[in-house]
Design a protein around this motif. Sequence first.
Motif, short mmCIF file in Angstrom:
data_model
loop_
_atom_site.label_atom_id
_atom_site.label_comp_id
_atom_site.label_asym_id
_atom_site.label_seq_id
_atom_site.Cartn_x
_atom_site.Cartn_y
_atom_site.Cartn_z
N ALA A 136 0.75 -1.30 0.29
CA ALA A 136 -0.26 -0.21 0.18
C ALA A 136 1.18 1.20 0.23
O ALA A 136 0.52 2.29 -0.46
CB ALA A 136 -0.60 -0.21 1.23
N ARG A 137 2.56 0.83 0.55
CA ARG A 137 3.15 2.10 -0.13
C ARG A 137 4.22 1.63 -1.20
O ARG A 137 5.83 1.87 -0.64
CB ARG A 137 3.78 2.36 1.14
CG ARG A 137 2.39 2.84 2.65
CD ARG A 137 2.54 4.23 2.51
NE ARG A 137 3.69 5.32 2.65
CZ ARG A 137 4.05 5.77 3.21
NH1 ARG A 137 3.53 5.47 4.76
NH2 ARG A 137 4.79 6.54 2.99
N GLN A 138 3.87 2.38 -2.18
CA GLN A 138 4.95 1.49 -3.19
C GLN A 138 6.02 2.74 -2.50
O GLN A 138 7.25 2.61 -3.35
CB GLN A 138 4.07 3.17 -4.74
CG GLN A 138 3.39 1.46 -5.12
CD GLN A 138 3.13 0.22 -5.15
OE1 GLN A 138 5.17 -0.33 -5.35
NE2 GLN A 138 3.39 -0.97 -4.59
N ASP A 139 5.48 4.50 -2.83
CA ASP A 139 6.78 5.03 -1.91
C ASP A 139 8.08 4.26 -1.03
O ASP A 139 9.44 4.27 -1.12
CB ASP A 139 6.44 6.38 -1.99
CG ASP A 139 5.88 6.48 -0.34
OD1 ASP A 139 5.30 5.59 -0.22
OD2 ASP A 139 5.44 7.40 0.02
N ALA A 140 7.51 3.55 -0.03
CA ALA A 140 8.71 2.89 1.22
C ALA A 140 8.72 1.30 0.39
O ALA A 140 10.40 1.05 0.47
CB ALA A 140 7.44 2.27 2.22
N VAL A 141 8.01 0.69 -0.60
CA VAL A 141 8.89 -0.38 -1.85
C VAL A 141 10.07 0.21 -2.38
O VAL A 141 11.33 -0.56 -2.49
CB VAL A 141 8.10 -1.29 -2.57
CG1 VAL A 141 8.62 -1.44 -3.62
CG2 VAL A 141 7.09 -1.32 -1.63
N ALA A 142 9.68 1.32 -2.45
CA ALA A 142 10.60 1.59 -3.36
C ALA A 142 12.09 2.28 -2.43
O ALA A 142 13.46 1.87 -3.25
CB ALA A 142 10.83 2.97 -4.27
#
Length: 271
Positions: free
Chosen positions: A72-78
Motif C-alpha cells: 500500500a506504500r509504493q514509495d516505501a517499497v522504492a
Amino acid sequence: ALTLLSITALDGKISPNPMIAVPSPIQNAANAKGDPRVMRSDASHALRTLILSLPTEDLMLPLSQSVMHLMARQDAVATLINALGVKWLRFGPPVLDQYCGLIAESPNDEPAFQGFFCRYPQLLDPMAVQVWSQPDFHGSLEPDFVIRRADDSYLVVEIECPGKLLMTKGSQLSSEATHAENQAVEYESFLSDRIPEARAHFPKYRRADCLVIIGTETGLDLSQSEALERAKQRRQNVRIAGFDWLESRARRLIENVSHGTIDVVTRHRVT
C-alpha cells in the motif's frame, strides 16, 4: 524490521501499518521525542546495515514479506529497493567500519591492507571487474594491484601504509609518496611499452591510470590540503590520495546508490 525501517526512513517517524505490531505507547513516545530528520537518517543507515549484515539466501524470504507488507506504500517499497543497491557494491558501513579500525590499529601493516583490498577490491575502484594482486610480469616490476574496470580501462595501484607521511610540514609531497608514484608510473610505462604482450595477461589492456594510496588526509592542515590538491591537478592520469579518502569516497557512493535520487538540472541558463 525491513518494513519498519523502510517506512521510518521515508516518513521520519513510525507510521501506522497493519502488518507491523508496534504498541501505540512506544510509537507515540518515539515520534514525540525523535527529530524527523534524524530519524530518517538513522533509519536509512540502519536499513542498509541490516541488509548488508544478512547473507543473500537469508534475505530473500524477509525481503519478499516486507514487499508484501508495503504494497500500500509504493514509495516505501522504492526506499527498500534502493537500499538493496548497497548489496551490489559488496561493501557497506560494517566493512568500512572494519577498514577504519584497521587504519587506527594497524597503520604500518601493509600486508594487512593488501589482504583487505583483496577481499574488497571495490574500495580501490568501484568499477573493478577483475583484479590482479601483485602480478609477476617478467619478474622485474611488481605493483600492488592491476585493476580492470567494467569499461575495459585499467588502473595500476600502489599502496603504502596509513602510517607513512603523505605531505611534509613544508606542504610538499613526502619522499615516500613520490617514490610510490614513481613505482606506479614506471610499471604503467613498462606495460604500455609492451601492449601486445601485456594483453596476453591483461585482456584488452590499454594505457592505464595510476592510483597511489599513502598516509591519511584527515590530519592535513589547510596549507597541506591545498598543496595536495594542486599536486593532483598537475597530474593527468595519476592520483595520490590518503587511505581515508577511499573510505570517504565509498561512503558517498553508498549514499548515492542507496538513496537513488540524483538532482538533474535541465536547460540551465548561465547569465
